[in-house]
Design an enzyme around this catalytic site. Sequence first.
Site, short mmCIF file in Angstrom:
data_model
loop_
_atom_site.label_atom_id
_atom_site.label_comp_id
_atom_site.label_asym_id
_atom_site.label_seq_id
_atom_site.Cartn_x
_atom_site.Cartn_y
_atom_site.Cartn_z
N CYS A 134 -10.43 -4.74 0.55
CA CYS A 134 -10.04 -3.60 1.42
C CYS A 134 -9.51 -2.53 0.31
O CYS A 134 -8.33 -2.57 0.33
CB CYS A 134 -9.66 -3.53 2.59
SG CYS A 134 -9.42 -2.09 3.39
N CYS A 137 -7.16 -0.06 2.25
CA CYS A 137 -5.80 -0.73 2.72
C CYS A 137 -4.65 -1.16 1.54
O CYS A 137 -3.70 -0.70 1.49
CB CYS A 137 -6.32 -2.11 3.36
SG CYS A 137 -7.49 -2.18 4.45
N ASP A 138 -5.60 -1.72 0.44
CA ASP A 138 -4.45 -2.08 -0.64
C ASP A 138 -4.43 -1.34 -2.12
O ASP A 138 -3.72 -1.42 -2.82
CB ASP A 138 -4.97 -3.46 -1.00
CG ASP A 138 -4.65 -4.44 0.29
OD1 ASP A 138 -3.91 -4.16 1.16
OD2 ASP A 138 -5.67 -5.33 0.45
#
Length: 313
Positions: A134, A137-138
């Site tokens: 993701c 997300c990261d």
Amino acid sequence: MAERYDLAIIGAGAAGLAAAQYGARANLKTLVIEEMAHGGQALLIDTLENYPGIVEPISGYDLAERMRAQAENFGAQFLAASVHAVKKAEGYFVLETSEGAVESLTVVVATGAQHRHLEIPGEDAFIGKGVSYCATCDGPFFKGRKMLVVGGGDAACDEAMYLSKLTSQIVMIHRRDRFRAQKALAARVLANPSIEVRFNTVAREIRGDSKVRSVVLENLQTHEIYEEPFDAVFVFIGSNPRIDFLKDTGIALDEAGYIITDCTMQSSIPGLFAVGDVRATPFRQIVTAAADGAIAAHAASMYIDELKGQAYH
Ligand code: NAP
């Protein structure tokens, strides 16, 4: 007669828990069925910093705990079980589970999707330590660092474009000699000076110590194998929605196997709703999953009113 619920939710990730909270709060007799730990994909998130209103980052686990407690406070019940099949009866559904049959007037499918893994040495060991599925997300944790993006579809191209706003050092590999992605998207990636595309290339091993340090790559044409330093590896090689238990229902799916819904989250089967990652949707985030859950619970409540002749027209 078996106890009949108003709302049976399959899956206790963010989408399912939000549906449970909204359903229970609307006085629907609500049951959440989950075969593993509640929290879903959110459990993989160590530092959640993009959920609206969460200024001090928390873990996905903590958010899931809070969502479950909130749903429980409003009266939602939980059952640890696997759902094997969903069958429509006269005016209600029967869910066949590992703990017996469950009857409900409506069903919300919130079973999510599983990211496909490369299944190479080092991949699982470095999840959360540089290996990610993701970018939103990261990606921000690797700002300015060297990243490897694996994949050739729309998701890989979209996510590589997103990551190119965070770093100018992206290598993107795809196992074929051209992208599967839509032409316009692929062209944007190929023209992006921050992304070096290498076709006919696969990852063989991810190496590191406490975090990712390098990846062993292979050129499939020359068979050259080489090790190259990387700080992060983003894998976008598709995902598989979890819908096995719906296979006999004839529910409408998109080309990739995700459940098609209308804007109220209702599937092609009246009374059966789908929310979160299992649904055909352009953006898969905790906030969108939670919103799906809220909409589905509201729509389920209106469906039940219609069913009981109590709709307010
Ligand atoms: P996808 O279209 O199935 O593409 C997966 C890619 O990963 C393919 O290029 C595939 O290679 C490659 N791949 C699969 N297994 C691999 C392996 N073991 N090792 C190396 N490479 C592997 O999946 P997706 O990109 O996640 O997209 C899923 C669906 O969502 C699609 O329908 C897509 O159109 C849609 N989507 C749309 C958008 C958008 O419109 N902006 C954004 C994201 C997703 P091959 O080509 O060789 O099979």
